[in-house]
Design an enzyme around this catalytic site. Sequence first.
Site, PDB file in Angstrom:
ATOM      1  N   GLY A  69       4.485 -10.952 -62.008  1.00  0.00           N
ATOM      2  CA  GLY A  69       3.683 -11.146 -60.816  1.00  0.00           C
ATOM      3  C   GLY A  69       2.196 -11.236 -61.101  1.00  0.00           C
ATOM      4  CB  THR A  70      -0.095  -9.412 -63.381  1.00  0.00           C
ATOM      5  OG1 THR A  70      -0.010  -8.135 -62.743  1.00  0.00           O
ATOM      6  CG2 THR A  70      -1.500  -9.605 -63.926  1.00  0.00           C
ATOM      7  CG  ASN A 152       0.939  -2.628 -54.223  1.00  0.00           C
ATOM      8  OD1 ASN A 152       0.055  -2.940 -53.421  1.00  0.00           O
ATOM      9  ND2 ASN A 152       0.665  -2.038 -55.368  1.00  0.00           N
ATOM     10  CD  GLN A 180       6.213  -3.869 -54.506  1.00  0.00           C
ATOM     11  OE1 GLN A 180       7.337  -3.465 -54.221  1.00  0.00           O
ATOM     12  NE2 GLN A 180       5.616  -3.545 -55.645  1.00  0.00           N
ATOM     13  CG  HIS A 202       9.303  -5.505 -63.119  1.00  0.00           C
ATOM     14  ND1 HIS A 202       8.868  -4.223 -62.904  1.00  0.00           N
ATOM     15  CD2 HIS A 202       8.247  -6.306 -62.856  1.00  0.00           C
ATOM     16  CE1 HIS A 202       7.594  -4.250 -62.542  1.00  0.00           C
ATOM     17  NE2 HIS A 202       7.207  -5.504 -62.502  1.00  0.00           N
ATOM     18  CB  THR A 238       8.301 -21.179 -76.635  1.00  0.00           C
ATOM     19  OG1 THR A 238       7.719 -21.978 -77.670  1.00  0.00           O
ATOM     20  CG2 THR A 238       9.818 -21.282 -76.711  1.00  0.00           C
ATOM     21  CB  CYS A 326      -0.842  -2.094 -61.269  1.00  0.00           C
ATOM     22  SG  CYS A 326       0.647  -3.099 -61.413  1.00  0.00           S
TER      23      CYS A 326
END
Length: 381
Positions: A69-70, A152, A180, A202, A238, A326
Amino acid sequence: MLYLDNAATTPVRPEVLEAMMPYLTRWFGNASSHHTVGEAAAGALADARTRVARVLGMRAGDIIFTSGGTEANNLAIKGISIAARAARGAAHLVTTPIEHESILESAAYLQRLHGFEIAHIDVDGLGRVAASDIAAALRQDTALVTLGYANNEVGTVQEVAAISALARERGVPVHIDAVQAAGWLPLDAGALGVDAVSLAGHKLGAPKGTGVLAVRGRIPLEPLLHGGGQERGKRSGTEDVAGAVGFATALELAEAERAESSARVAALRDRFIAQVLHDVPSALLTGDPVHRLPGTASFTFAGTSGEAVLLELERRGVVSSSGSACAAGSDEPSHVLLAMGIAPDLAQTAVRFTLPRTLREPLDAVAQAVAASVVAVQSGG
């Protein structure tokens, strides 16, 4: 041990591991390689892209796989804004002060190094931003509106469709951080009226390090990573084929289960909230009591330290958090709670419980543990 920090991360689902395994072993090839092993990987990557696009109501070509997400938020905010400045001189960004750090820091970067003006639109005491306030901030040189679909820390859900409709009238693209919201709220980008969506695997039962930025092809996007031109030239490097397959599998499963799990967990959440508010006189629910994520219950407990309550809870077998993972390690009160008008001393007593989608039993014992933990901290023992 009961884990109630699912907004921070979730365990990888067995179905996701099973789907990924062939692309970690037999079909491990580079998707850019022109041989049998590489072509098998490329086919799996294309299929994953199509599956993600289907959930979002977008085209396969709109999907960019990222590391989470970041990165997705950084690519959306910096990429769309820098491209808009190059194309039409746009140097104005609209957001709110309660966003995830990856949005706020991306905006600060644009201001610091590219001369952008940032409009941080105030939220109310429940963490809601008014669509009319967003609309009033829009200008001819606005490059982007960017905000979280659901917060969040406190779980407040924003009026994304209303905000997007007003922005669309002015020709301003809208990006939402749906990290979220995924698995809890509808994600159809057409119904929401948005142009870009960030997701993280995740939070859905896929591995850490997997994510997506979905951005409509008509929106110019300046890449942040340069190299071999993978992901339609928008994100070189990649591709993680196994990660993309795992992400697509987790997203599909969460979407298929969403209506049932959201209703079930919301009912259990409401029971838990009511019990905590009844049993703990100092408890204050933070965030919107109605327009909130089904799995989020966040409180302040006056006269305590949030970190001390967390330690007491863990002694009693409950794992939760004081806010965004975070911002872990920070001694500062939550910027989200401060922006909602909560005093710094009270903000530092915050505790967040984020429930799993698999929850089926009431959390009465957890509520009792919360009450006991608060009493222990307030009494100094």
